[in-house]
Write a protein that holds these residues in place. Structure first.
Motif, PDB file in Angstrom:
ATOM      1  N   UNK A  19       0.853  -1.190   0.000  1.00  0.00           N
ATOM      2  CA  UNK A  19       0.000   0.000   0.000  1.00  0.00           C
ATOM      3  C   UNK A  19       0.884   1.235   0.000  1.00  0.00           C
ATOM      4  N   UNK A  20       0.824   1.995  -1.107  1.00  0.00           N
ATOM      5  CA  UNK A  20       1.690   3.156  -1.271  1.00  0.00           C
ATOM      6  C   UNK A  20       1.546   4.140  -0.114  1.00  0.00           C
ATOM      7  N   UNK A  21       0.309   4.431   0.253  1.00  0.00           N
ATOM      8  CA  UNK A  21       0.060   5.441   1.277  1.00  0.00           C
ATOM      9  C   UNK A  21       0.416   4.996   2.686  1.00  0.00           C
ATOM     10  N   UNK A  22       0.752   3.713   2.852  1.00  0.00           N
ATOM     11  CA  UNK A  22       1.159   3.190   4.157  1.00  0.00           C
ATOM     12  C   UNK A  22       2.642   2.819   4.112  1.00  0.00           C
ATOM     13  N   UNK A  23       3.467   3.676   3.525  1.00  0.00           N
ATOM     14  CA  UNK A  23       4.908   3.435   3.417  1.00  0.00           C
ATOM     15  C   UNK A  23       5.219   2.132   2.724  1.00  0.00           C
ATOM     16  N   UNK A  24       4.322   1.738   1.797  1.00  0.00           N
ATOM     17  CA  UNK A  24       4.555   0.553   0.983  1.00  0.00           C
ATOM     18  C   UNK A  24       4.531  -0.764   1.749  1.00  0.00           C
ATOM     19  N   UNK A  25       3.863  -0.790   2.881  1.00  0.00           N
ATOM     20  CA  UNK A  25       3.766  -2.043   3.633  1.00  0.00           C
ATOM     21  C   UNK A  25       2.674  -2.962   3.078  1.00  0.00           C
ATOM     22  N   UNK A  26       2.867  -4.276   3.261  1.00  0.00           N
ATOM     23  CA  UNK A  26       1.821  -5.263   3.032  1.00  0.00           C
ATOM     24  C   UNK A  26       1.144  -5.574   4.361  1.00  0.00           C
ATOM     25  N   UNK A  27      -0.134  -5.803   4.342  1.00  0.00           N
ATOM     26  CA  UNK A  27      -0.839  -6.174   5.563  1.00  0.00           C
ATOM     27  C   UNK A  27      -1.386  -7.597   5.439  1.00  0.00           C
ATOM     28  N   UNK A  28      -1.404  -8.300   6.564  1.00  0.00           N
ATOM     29  CA  UNK A  28      -1.812  -9.697   6.602  1.00  0.00           C
ATOM     30  C   UNK A  28      -3.300  -9.801   6.920  1.00  0.00           C
ATOM     31  N   UNK A  29      -3.978 -10.698   6.229  1.00  0.00           N
ATOM     32  CA  UNK A  29      -5.400 -10.919   6.498  1.00  0.00           C
ATOM     33  C   UNK A  29      -5.546 -12.222   7.278  1.00  0.00           C
ATOM     34  N   UNK A  30      -6.120 -12.156   8.454  1.00  0.00           N
ATOM     35  CA  UNK A  30      -6.262 -13.343   9.326  1.00  0.00           C
ATOM     36  C   UNK A  30      -6.870 -14.498   8.534  1.00  0.00           C
ATOM     37  N   UNK A  31      -6.412 -15.689   8.797  1.00  0.00           N
ATOM     38  CA  UNK A  31      -7.002 -16.852   8.134  1.00  0.00           C
ATOM     39  C   UNK A  31      -8.122 -17.392   9.014  1.00  0.00           C
TER      40      UNK A  31
END
Lengths: 312, 312, 312, 312, 312, 312
Positions: F300-312
């Motif tokens: 996510x560009x607007x979040x300093x390019x971080x990826x976020x994890x989606x709970x399984x």
């Protein structure tokens, strides 16, 4: 006189002589090779692709080659490019080279004359002798070198032209602010980028030399001043020589821009400021020259990637 | 032998000879003047205030003066200081100066001998001649200069000792990693801080020289290498000379630390790393020497103001 | 023995067994699919494109697959690649896997023996027991894991080899500087990257585990030390245990590099410095191995994108 | 005419009228109070301490009070200060105020006349009307305000003088570079700091107003331009008005310096550069005025705390 | 009930019991010692100096001592201080300690009850068991610890109060945004600062413990979660445990603020944001409480040294 | 109702009406042109390439055109795209436009009603009149504008929806923290992004206006408040007006994010914090909506390019 690169309009058939400024041999997705080329003459540049290129083609159409280019001016993602119909190498001895090389917007002899007047304003003996010695030693290179690999004043004579622009600013500021040491400011302006005659190579495709890459133009000019002082028997640790060396060493303003010392003289601070000013004006103007009124320019790398607006 | 500064315990009466390291003439809130002094001998330092000081006192008790100091060791905000009872100037010719000057922990003659062996490992002709030439030219200063104004190795012979420590690390790393060019790494280690013989002045109160302040030791050593090459008739733009100059120019690692170029050689990167390593060990050890086991040291300016813990 | 990847010259026909290190299924501009592959054996790597790839191909030629590769070694933008003529999957059970896997340049058994000697230098009971406990618990993984996903020591056994290099530097520095606590420095060197046995997965294509991604190897090894202390009934809040945990927690040196605490011990500062030193030497050497003398290497991501020059 | 502050030499008895520029009521270590004062007249400033001060004294000798000062010029840590012998309040109506207030080095009427000529160069109707409207609205404040709280041009008329200096640079640069829009650059120079007439208050002790503190002079002048356009019935979203607002909004160059937009016009970039240039020259010259030849100035806060050297 | 520190007005005689919060033994310029003290009771603080202090006085009036203070409330540089007339130590056993200790603005039993309800919202078995286990293990410390050494919530029970404020924000945000995992966000809020029960010591003068200084509260709570999982036989590498550990490890948001990982969960990002929000509100409110309407507060260190304005 | 873009599964034939969100005319490697398109309807977006495109095609299929799209849903580098079989322009008058435009998840009339209640909480006369005046002036644009070009709330009504979310957070925080000035916080929340109605243009392809690009939404709303105060005859330099302008000017929190002033009010700090909070939740949720459980989102560009994890 025949038409030059920037004389052609979109969709028009082009037929002209040009020099190859960039040449990159690449593999296309379809497994064949092509050459990604940039053509240049005195008026400007245009890119183009040469399809199904053989290794021989890559050898023929290398950087610096003079070519006869036939094709059509097109737009690709909003930027001009030439769709190449025919491309052939020309013997450089049969053409007028001045046609291809972008040069400073003022005549070399005029600049040479103006510098003679400039030297008269360097009223300190040590500084005057050092400046004259080095301008004599590197006379030819100084008037043919670019001032940068790209960004600003990246053309034949760019170094002399950039230096002269800065001297003119230095003169005006010395007029307006009486507290400025005119001789020191002008001597610093004359020498500040002289190391580029060793740092950069070529004007049909400018590259860093090995020495330029490993040592840098700031240190190179300091070394040349050191050797000149030795030669002219001027004491290196005299205040005059320390001030002059400080002028060139600090002219990038900040350590992170490559100056080993920050400016500690009023004249050194001014030298840095007018270097930034002249370079910025050159970079922005170069980009606006290629922009239509009422539009934003392409992003300028040397200006923190900003676009500039051209008044409509 | 009589007791030295660090031999005294808290509350004990002190009576000893010392040199004045710092002296500052100040106005007290009550309108009278006092001298804020720092005394030093070979063992270390202690501060103290001399109350109701006249201008004559300020003149007598200046930096570098040898004095007879009587007083009591006290604690002020947790740090030792001496409450001065009596202070008198001593004729420096009547005392053994070696008593006051902090020196390198190894004998100068041992270091001189070890450097002779070191030079043998510089198996490249150009590098060997340059190193020998400059070590000869600055021999005396090299073995008496400090390596810094404060922070690390700030004592007589500190430059030679720091240089030698780095050479020893360079030898060990060349042993462990076969790909390292031993001759280049050692030549770089020998020369990297040599400019400090011109940049710094004095060992009873170290100051920057005007040239040091305006030019800096990195450029100074580069200029000396340039002049040496001229003298020895070695081509400045040979690969050998470019590599050697690059070693010293880049040894601060980052532009913002004053290197005009970042390391672009494996050996240049290593030279920078072991410079940081040896300086850090020296700074931390100096602070821990003054710290009781189980406590944190004072904050160390050169280590980003960190405190270090001493194992109990 | 048959030729390996790096044994082939430009233009030569290749025929060899290799493992697929990277595999990316992409759509070409012409609407067809291709596979962008990287092949690897013990000698090194070479990329290549497999055109007109079906989904079945993408499935067959996935990361970790062993293949028979036939083609021609070519240059693409100055870098070697293979123009694939034929590609076929091989049953991994029919080949000697050791042929494909790049491994540490020293024999595992030699390293195992050397570590036994290393442990003897950890003369503090708590530290010795913790180190032995964890090296036993993760013995197999430690000697097969890489030390990083890419950058440096990214091969089977890389973790053990990097750890051993650091221990050797730690020994040398403890020899040279008497004030260093050898046992603590070596214990820290042994454990500092041990969390990577959980953080990283695989050696034919190294990936972060979910735990590695969300927790990080620094915290993982700290947790393992915590559990080990519990198991061995060593008090977690004893000075010994606090110092040991601090060594591993702070070894990245700066908070922005992921250490929750900056080094506050002389030994912690040294551990960080030699970690940087060994990693830098490994990264630069790896790039120079692929560079011809007298040229600059490719840019190295882990070295702030710098190119390094290889002596001619 | 009687002597002024900077006319006295060290050790000389002083007797003169001055204005109190700073006044701080403090508790001395001995439990008594004193006043830390700074005296100023047109020639410059000198600090001094008034011992055993009562609350009444603190009230009498407050910022802006005119006093008769008797005492002796002294040196304290190398800087001049006055040891106060006697201090008495003077009725401001009995003295010539012009004696105390530092003013611009050029006559107000001369500056007023020059601005009239300047306006003629703003050949765009919208810009000309806006500039004239706002210069009329804030005429009196513009010619009496300082340009900053401290740092540079911090005296009565400083705003007009700084603005005029910039206009002169703008004219020279427009002469040298034909591509510059002179009208826009000069209009921007005229307005860029005009918000300071609302942001700053007073000239015997300059303070930020509440509005200045919470809104800032950049936004204030933008609001004034907005209201002026409304009043003059000029469309706010016309290109002319957008360009003019952009000039003042972007003149700090970087967002972190308080500009909500970075320059996106050639003229906006130049405006920022000459603002930096004129402010730097003023700050450095102010510090060098107080420095003896052959010495370094005090550190200058607004120049990243650098010291500057004064040629000997 | 007798008057407390903040009940007195300027110029009024004070006579009250207080605890010594800070005590510094210093040498005055006149060669005598004094104690720089800060007194505190539940209502607030006031500084004062005790002149001509003996070493015995320094021992008696140390941090944590309960004293009878008589003197006069004064203003020093605009801030209140007490001019001490008489100071005597009181036996702590003869006084009601609750009078001196600043505590959370809500009753402990109310907070304990509310947490019971909070736990019910943690509907994931693993998270619920871990939270309950650790809240039981550290129950007493949790409700008496401060949340910070200074800055925000630096009082007895501050940790519980800050935690509860965050839980309340977490509940409201879970209400407003349906996509948030309420159980995870609340579990994270409960545990995020729990390591402070080990990191910080004391509530009459808060200090970092050695473990707090070397390991830090973020790692400490992670270790406690690790041991709790072992004890409760919950798999450490289950997704549940990895997510929970990630919540506490990443809650400082940025590596440079001490988190070894940046937030990679929606709930982790929110946890960081509401931690900043609650701490900011507490810091600003604390400063505004001491500010008169229509004025700016003192500068707040934890808010980048900004002053905040209090509406008039 | 017919299927929408996100209703189709991989490999399925698509046939639907959509709007063209992005259109880029490019030259393929084979010398032919293609269009790189992004299609959108209310449910989401899908990219696709249109091969062998003529200039007429580029004209027909431009941004904002309504088209009938037939093709097959495919995966390209793991992301969905449509392989276009047939593409035709549709007369926009023949279709229900509400089908294509992504809108706020709440009904406009509901939001309008809720804002009426919100205004009642602004109990300060000046603030209430300004807010109502500007909401009336820009009513239509406010409820149709997006809140950003991309990143977060980049859909029709996004500005109103984002504003309302912030108001709801502001209400909750005012409930929880009694010291907050509810009227000021809510007035600030209502106005903070209102300048975007002038800064951004369009909702089928959002662009910056020239005024937005050169002036910015923060200054634009400040100018509108200035004009409104003039119109409503409220004094601009009253405390009320200074506080309100400060709220909007400082809401980006840091100068480098475009605020000309940092927050100096408790309510301004909170306004900034909840702006960050609501934007972050929106950006992360948008990315997680497109992520399968147990996986990481795209960066996510607007979040300093971080990826976020989606709970399984």
């Amino acid at each position: 006189m025949s038409k030059r690169i920037t004389d052609y309009k979109n969709g028009e058939q082009m037929s002209l002589e040009a020099v190859i400024k960039l040449s990159d041999y690449r593999l296309a997705k379809n497994g064949k090779h092509f050459l990604s080329l940039v053509f240049e003459d005195k008026s400007g540049q245009i890119p183009g692709k040469y399809w199904d290129a053989s290794e021989q083609d890559a050898n023929d159409f290398k950087v610096g080659a003079i070519v006869q280019l036939d094709g059509k001016r097109d737009l690709y993602q909003g930027k001009p490019q030439v769709t190449i119909a025919r491309l052939g190498v020309i013997d450089p001895n049969t053409v007028d080279m001045s046609r291809f090389v972008q040069t400073a917007p003022e005549k070399r002899s005029d600049m040479e004359n103006e510098f003679e007047d400039v030297f008269l304003q360097i009223t300190n003996g040590a500084w005057n002798r050092i400046v004259r010695y080095l301008f004599k030693k590197f006379h030819e290179q100084f008037f043919t070198s670019p001032a940068a690999k790209s960004n600003h004043h990246d053309f034949q004579g760019g170094l002399a032209f950039h230096t002269l622009s800065m001297v003119r600013l230095a003169e005006k500021i010395s007029d307006q602010y009486a507290q400025v040491n005119r001789a020191l400011l002008i001597a610093g302006a004359c020498l500040h980028d002289l190391g580029k005659v060793i740092e950069l190579l070529g004007n049909l495709g400018i590259e860093y030399t090995f020495e330029g890459n490993m040592i840098g133009h700031i240190t190179i000019v300091d070394e040349e001043i050191t050797l000149a002082a030795k030669e002219l028997d001027i004491k290196l640790d005299s205040e005059d020589m320390i001030l002059l060396r400080h002028m060139v060493l600090s002219h990038h303003g900040l350590l992170e821009y490559g100056s080993p010392e920050r400016p500690k003289l009023l004249e050194a601070e001014i030298l840095h400021d007018i270097d930034v000013l002249d370079a910025s004006i050159n970079m922005i103007s170069k980009a606006l020259d290629k922009t239509d009124p009422g539009n934003f320019s392409e992003r300028i790398f040397g200006m923190d990637n900003r676009s500039f607006y051209k008044h409509s």
